[in-house]
Design an enzyme around this catalytic site. Structure first.
Site, PDB file in Angstrom:
ATOM      1  CE  LYS A  71      -3.978  -0.359  23.562  1.00 56.09           C
ATOM      2  NZ  LYS A  71      -5.591  -0.057  22.523  1.00 56.09           N
TER       3      LYS A  71
ATOM      4  CG  ASP B 166      -6.916  -1.409  14.984  1.00 54.79           C
ATOM      5  OD1 ASP B 166      -5.928  -0.630  15.349  1.00 54.79           O
ATOM      6  OD2 ASP B 166      -8.560  -1.525  15.967  1.00 54.79           O
TER       7      ASP B 166
ATOM      8  CD1 TRP C 262      -8.708  -4.926  20.883  1.00 55.54           C
ATOM      9  CD2 TRP C 262     -10.297  -2.882  20.566  1.00 55.54           C
ATOM     10  NE1 TRP C 262      -8.578  -3.593  21.679  1.00 55.54           N
ATOM     11  CE2 TRP C 262      -9.363  -3.057  22.025  1.00 55.54           C
ATOM     12  CE3 TRP C 262     -11.286  -2.113  20.058  1.00 55.54           C
ATOM     13  CZ2 TRP C 262      -9.936  -1.941  23.266  1.00 55.54           C
ATOM     14  CZ3 TRP C 262     -11.411  -0.823  21.200  1.00 55.54           C
ATOM     15  CH2 TRP C 262     -10.657  -1.551  22.466  1.00 55.54           C
TER      16      TRP C 262
HETATM   17  C1  LIG Z   1      -6.938  -0.117  21.939  1.00 52.86           C
HETATM   18  C2  LIG Z   1      -7.032  -0.429  21.088  1.00 52.86           C
HETATM   19  C3  LIG Z   1      -8.168   0.279  20.268  1.00 52.86           C
HETATM   20  C4  LIG Z   1      -9.165   1.431  20.642  1.00 52.86           C
HETATM   21  O1  LIG Z   1      -8.053   2.593  20.652  1.00 52.86           O
HETATM   22  P1  LIG Z   1      -8.264   4.078  21.446  1.00 52.86           P
HETATM   23  O2  LIG Z   1      -7.459   4.830  21.224  1.00 52.86           O
HETATM   24  O3  LIG Z   1      -9.267   4.122  22.084  1.00 52.86           O
HETATM   25  O4  LIG Z   1      -9.775   4.399  20.564  1.00 52.86           O
HETATM   26  C5  LIG Z   1      -8.986   0.098  19.123  1.00 52.86           C
HETATM   27  N1  LIG Z   1      -8.236  -1.312  17.911  1.00 52.86           N
HETATM   28  C6  LIG Z   1      -7.385  -1.934  19.231  1.00 52.86           C
HETATM   29  C7  LIG Z   1      -6.343  -3.064  18.249  1.00 52.86           C
HETATM   30  C8  LIG Z   1      -6.303  -1.819  20.182  1.00 52.86           C
HETATM   31  O5  LIG Z   1      -5.287  -2.348  20.728  1.00 52.86           O
END
Ligand SMILES: *Cc1c(COP(=O)(O)O)cnc(C)c1O
Length: 362
Positions: free
Chosen positions: A197, A173, A103
């Site tokens: 999540k 993030d 990511w």
């Molecule tokens: C799932 C995830 C993403 C992507 O998220 P979207 O909402 O599908 O764009 C980005 N960063 C991390 C750490 C993730 O787990």
């Protein structure tokens, strides 16, 4: 409810049963309005009440630090990979990226399309099976921000501590570990997360930022990609994902009922410990992928002696009601995502299954 799956999906992921049931109870008629929350104007007082309550509840869980604002956006964390540099990586500046895994690399890829970047630290040499060392970051004077990924969902690593970047804003993030434990928001200029999540359903992206970082979007940026647009309009410039915001509010209430972030962390550690102990005590039948000190308490990645055995594990687990244990297609192996809402009972069932599987195939 006995027909709930043992849900280890990486995202969208398990939601608390209590939240789903609460939402079900008020699904058709929200608070006596004769309408579902989904059917209401986002300009009406009822929805606005939910909207504002959700933002303030989130800040309250983070200790109500002064000078921060919550934005409710769309487009997922993936859109933030671009929106962040569009707003903050301005002419003459550079942005530091901590390369911790899949990511982080996607975030970096987008930033490179917008402006100058540098690698602040990397664990690529270790195949991302550890978190990069962030204890001695060298930051050029014109650094706009430092970006890191607090939890690498695919590899299964998680930062224990965050660097002090001084006057340079630290950005994270936190899509796969926000609210899994207490953290000091004051260390960060901005954090963002896709909701699907740990916060609620998909369709909602949460940004929490210091107010001054939301004020100076470059003039040329289109309206919807500007942080200042959303900050000035209380995230109501256009139609927000109202049902997802409502669901997130219910998830936040549920977190409060679990003892807030301290209570949630204790439960998450118990769950992760049980699973990692089962892996470590299997005599090598199951092998954790990540260096023990960098293991995630949200995404537990492990391998077995062969891909055939891993395939068989997934197949047999599915027969027993387990969902989502296959590793991400880019890295293979096995992964159990054990976000806040995954109950201890699901992990207990999983380790029982793992022990049984080892008995018959070890
Ligand atoms: C799932 C995830 C993403 C992507 O998220 P979207 O909402 O599908 O764009 C980005 N960063 C991390 C750490 C993730 O787990």
């Amino acid at each position: 409810m006995s027909n709930r799956a043992f849900n280890f999906n990486a995202g969208p992921a398990a939601l608390p049963l209590e939240v789903l049931e609460r939402a079900q109870a008020e699904f058709v008629d929200f608070q006596g309005t004769g309408m579902s929350i989904m059917e209401m104007s986002h300009r009406g007082a009822v929805y606005e009440g939910v909207h504002n309550d959700t933002a303030s509840r989130l800040l309250k869980l983070l200790g109500n630090p002064s000078g921060y604002q919550v934005l409710f956006l769309q487009g997922g964390a993936s859109t933030q990979f671009a929106m962040l540099p569009m707003n903050l990586l301005t002419e003459g500046k550079t942005a530091g990226y901590v390369k911790s895994g899949s990511w982080a690399n996607k975030a970096l890829k987008e930033a490179k399309l917008i402006g100058d970047t540098f690698i602040a630290s990397s664990s690529e040499e270790d195949k991302y099976m550890s978190t990069p060392d962030v204890s001695r970051l060298q930051l050029p004077e014109n650094t706009a921000y430092v970006h890191l990924t607090s939890n690498e969902t695919i590899e299964g690593t998680q930062f224990r501590e965050f660097p002090d970047t001084g006057s340079v804003p630290l950005i994270a993030d936190m899509s796969s570990d926000i609210l899994c434990r207490p953290f000091d928001l004051n260390q960060f200029g901005l954090v963002y997360a896709g909701a699907q999540k740990n916060l609620g359903p998909s369709g909602l992206t949460v940004v929490i930022a210091r107010e001054e970082l939301l004020k100076n979007s470059p003039k040329h940026l289109p309206t919807m990609f500007r942080y200042d647009t959303h900050a000035e309009s209380n995230s109501l410039y256009n139609t927000p994902p109202s049902f997802s915001v409502y669901m997130m509010n219910e998830v936040l209430k549920w977190i409060e009922e679990q003892g807030s972030l301290e209570g949630i962390e204790e439960k998450n550690r118990e769950k992760a410990d049980l699973l990692y102990q089962t892996i470590d005590n299997s005599g090598g039948f199951y092998r954790g992928c990540v260096h023990p000190e960098d293991r995630s308490i949200m995404n537990v990645t492990f391998r077995m002696a062969s891909e055939e055995l891993e395939k068989l594990f997934v197949k047999e687990s599915e027969k027993e009601g387990f969902v989502g244990l296959k590793g991400h297609r880019s890295v293979g192996g096995l992964r159990a995502s054990i976000y806040n809402a995954v109950p201890y009972g699901s992990i207990k069932a999983l380790v029982d299954f793992m022990n049984q599987f080892q008995k018959s195939h070890g």
